[in-house]
Write an enzyme that holds these catalytic residues in place. Sequence first.
Site, mmCIF file in Angstrom:
data_model
loop_
_atom_site.group_PDB
_atom_site.id
_atom_site.type_symbol
_atom_site.label_atom_id
_atom_site.label_comp_id
_atom_site.label_asym_id
_atom_site.label_seq_id
_atom_site.Cartn_x
_atom_site.Cartn_y
_atom_site.Cartn_z
ATOM 1 N N LYS A 66 43.950 14.240 25.391
ATOM 2 C CA LYS A 66 44.710 13.364 26.280
ATOM 3 C C LYS A 66 45.905 12.708 25.593
ATOM 4 O O LYS A 66 46.130 11.506 25.671
ATOM 5 C CB LYS A 66 43.804 12.290 26.897
ATOM 6 C CG LYS A 66 42.606 12.847 27.650
ATOM 7 C CD LYS A 66 43.016 13.890 28.690
ATOM 8 C CE LYS A 66 43.867 13.293 29.782
ATOM 9 N NZ LYS A 66 44.388 14.354 30.716
ATOM 10 N N SER A 67 46.684 13.540 24.929
ATOM 11 C CA SER A 67 47.873 13.036 24.229
ATOM 12 C C SER A 67 49.146 13.768 24.636
ATOM 13 O O SER A 67 50.163 13.657 23.955
ATOM 14 C CB SER A 67 47.675 13.157 22.712
ATOM 15 O OG SER A 67 46.654 12.285 22.267
ATOM 16 N N HIS A 133 42.401 21.245 19.402
ATOM 17 C CA HIS A 133 42.236 19.818 19.136
ATOM 18 C C HIS A 133 41.686 19.594 17.728
ATOM 19 O O HIS A 133 41.381 18.462 17.353
ATOM 20 C CB HIS A 133 41.259 19.199 20.140
ATOM 21 C CG HIS A 133 41.839 18.960 21.503
ATOM 22 N ND1 HIS A 133 43.117 18.515 21.704
ATOM 23 C CD2 HIS A 133 41.284 19.091 22.751
ATOM 24 C CE1 HIS A 133 43.349 18.388 23.005
ATOM 25 N NE2 HIS A 133 42.263 18.726 23.653
ATOM 26 N N ARG A 155 50.320 10.801 20.976
ATOM 27 C CA ARG A 155 50.570 9.725 21.930
ATOM 28 C C ARG A 155 50.097 8.411 21.316
ATOM 29 O O ARG A 155 49.151 8.396 20.522
ATOM 30 C CB ARG A 155 49.801 10.005 23.224
ATOM 31 C CG ARG A 155 50.234 9.156 24.405
ATOM 32 C CD ARG A 155 49.524 9.605 25.659
ATOM 33 N NE ARG A 155 50.038 8.914 26.841
ATOM 34 C CZ ARG A 155 49.561 9.076 28.062
ATOM 35 N NH1 ARG A 155 48.546 9.903 28.273
ATOM 36 N NH2 ARG A 155 50.079 8.412 29.080
ATOM 37 N N SER A 163 43.910 6.943 28.781
ATOM 38 C CA SER A 163 43.994 8.225 29.470
ATOM 39 C C SER A 163 42.689 9.005 29.353
ATOM 40 O O SER A 163 42.206 9.582 30.333
ATOM 41 C CB SER A 163 45.151 9.054 28.907
ATOM 42 O OG SER A 163 45.258 10.288 29.588
ATOM 43 N N TYR A 218 54.851 11.618 22.150
ATOM 44 C CA TYR A 218 54.883 11.697 23.609
ATOM 45 C C TYR A 218 55.943 10.766 24.179
ATOM 46 O O TYR A 218 56.703 11.135 25.078
ATOM 47 C CB TYR A 218 53.498 11.322 24.133
ATOM 48 C CG TYR A 218 53.324 11.368 25.634
ATOM 49 C CD1 TYR A 218 52.891 12.525 26.263
ATOM 50 C CD2 TYR A 218 53.565 10.240 26.412
ATOM 51 C CE1 TYR A 218 52.716 12.576 27.648
ATOM 52 C CE2 TYR A 218 53.407 10.274 27.787
ATOM 53 C CZ TYR A 218 52.966 11.444 28.401
ATOM 54 O OH TYR A 218 52.805 11.473 29.758
ATOM 55 N N ARG A 284 47.273 12.755 35.762
ATOM 56 C CA ARG A 284 47.017 11.443 36.344
ATOM 57 C C ARG A 284 48.335 10.684 36.511
ATOM 58 O O ARG A 284 49.011 10.832 37.522
ATOM 59 C CB ARG A 284 46.019 10.650 35.490
ATOM 60 C CG ARG A 284 45.468 9.393 36.179
ATOM 61 C CD ARG A 284 44.418 8.711 35.313
ATOM 62 N NE ARG A 284 44.971 8.097 34.129
ATOM 63 C CZ ARG A 284 45.434 6.845 34.055
ATOM 64 N NH1 ARG A 284 45.391 6.072 35.129
ATOM 65 N NH2 ARG A 284 45.917 6.366 32.935
ATOM 66 N N LYS A 285 48.736 9.919 35.539
ATOM 67 C CA LYS A 285 49.979 9.143 35.621
ATOM 68 C C LYS A 285 51.034 9.616 34.615
ATOM 69 O O LYS A 285 52.194 9.758 34.947
ATOM 70 C CB LYS A 285 49.702 7.657 35.392
ATOM 71 C CG LYS A 285 49.067 6.943 36.566
ATOM 72 C CD LYS A 285 49.002 5.446 36.271
ATOM 73 C CE LYS A 285 48.483 4.672 37.471
ATOM 74 N NZ LYS A 285 48.452 3.205 37.197
ATOM 75 N N GLY A 286 50.609 9.783 33.371
ATOM 76 C CA GLY A 286 51.540 10.196 32.336
ATOM 77 C C GLY A 286 52.567 9.140 31.985
ATOM 78 O O GLY A 286 53.634 9.444 31.451
#
Length: 323
Positions: A66-67, A133, A155, A163, A218, A284-286
Site C-alpha cells: 500500500k505504497s 514486496h 510512501r 491505507s 509517492y 481507494r483515495k490515493g
Amino acid sequence: MSEETKIVIDSHEQLLLSLPKTNGWLGDIYLYQGFWCPSKILTNIISLQKHYQAHDQHILLASTPKSGLTWLKALVFSITNRVTYTLSATPLLTSNPHELVPFLEFTLYAHNKIPEINSTSDISLSPRLFSTHIPYVSLPESVKHSNCRVIYICRNPFDSLVSFWHFATGEGRLKYTMEEYAEKFCEGEVGFGPFWDHILGFWKESLEKPEKVLFLKYENLKEDPVFHVKKLAEFVGFPFSLEEEKQGVVEEIIKLCSLKNLKELEVNKNGKFMPNFRNKSYFRKGEVGDWVNHLSPSMVERLKKVMQEKLSNSGLTFKAVLC
C-alpha cells in the site's frame, strides 16, 4: 500427494518451527531474514530466491504494501508498451495492473511453480516486468549481481499505515483497531516489515547505485507527475521523444494511469487478480496527507518519534508528515 510435495511441506513446517512468529492480518507471520513474512508465501519466497534468474533486461518494481505500487505498475507498463499498444487499446483497460506486472512471490512462484520467465512465447510475462514486496536484502542474488533495474516507490509512513488498515479491514481480514495496528506498525511487526528497514534498504542502494535502483516518493510523483514519468521512462530505457512530448503522450499516460480513471474501469470494479483480493480494494483515495483524518494525536506522536529514531542520519525525509 507426491513424495516430493510431502518433502517440501515437511521442510516448510520445520522452518516455521525454528522462526520467531507473531500475529499478522492473514494469519501468523514469521521473522525470516530480518523481515516479517506471511507464512502462506514463505515457501514461494524461498523458491524464487533459489530459482529466479534476473537478467539485464528485467525491470523489478518494489515497495512495501500500500505504497503506490499499483500506480507504478500502470505507469511503467504503459511507458514500456506504448509502441506495442496504443493508449486506446492497451491491456490496462481490461486487466488489473497486478495481472500485467505479476508479483514474484504471490503469483509466479506460488503453488510450487518454477516459471520460465524468459520465455517470449508467454504473453503474460512480456515485457519483462515483475514486482515484489520483498526487502532488498532478501532479493535473489541474481537481482543484485545483474544489471536488472529496480524501481522502488515509497510512501510516507502515516499514509501508508492508514491505507493498509483500510485495505485489510475492507477485505474483512484485519481485526485490529487503527490504534492497535498503528502500534504493530511502529514495532515493525507487519507483513514485509519493519517498514523502516524496508525503505532504508532500497534507499541506501539507490544512493550507492543510482544507475540500478531508482527511489521514488509517492508524494513527489503526485506533485509533479510529468517530471517523474519522464524520469521513469529514461531510467527503464524507453525515453520519450521530443515529438511524443509535443503530442502530449506523457500527459495521456498520466491521465490513463490516474486513480480516477483506473478506478472506473469495469475490471477494477468487479474483478479479482488473486482469489483473496478484489481489484477494487486497490483503488481507494490515493491522497497525500489523508492520515490527518484517521490518526489520533497520540498515534501521530508515537509514529513521529519512531520515524525520527529510525530515519535519523539517513537523509530520507517526508514533507507530508512535517505538519
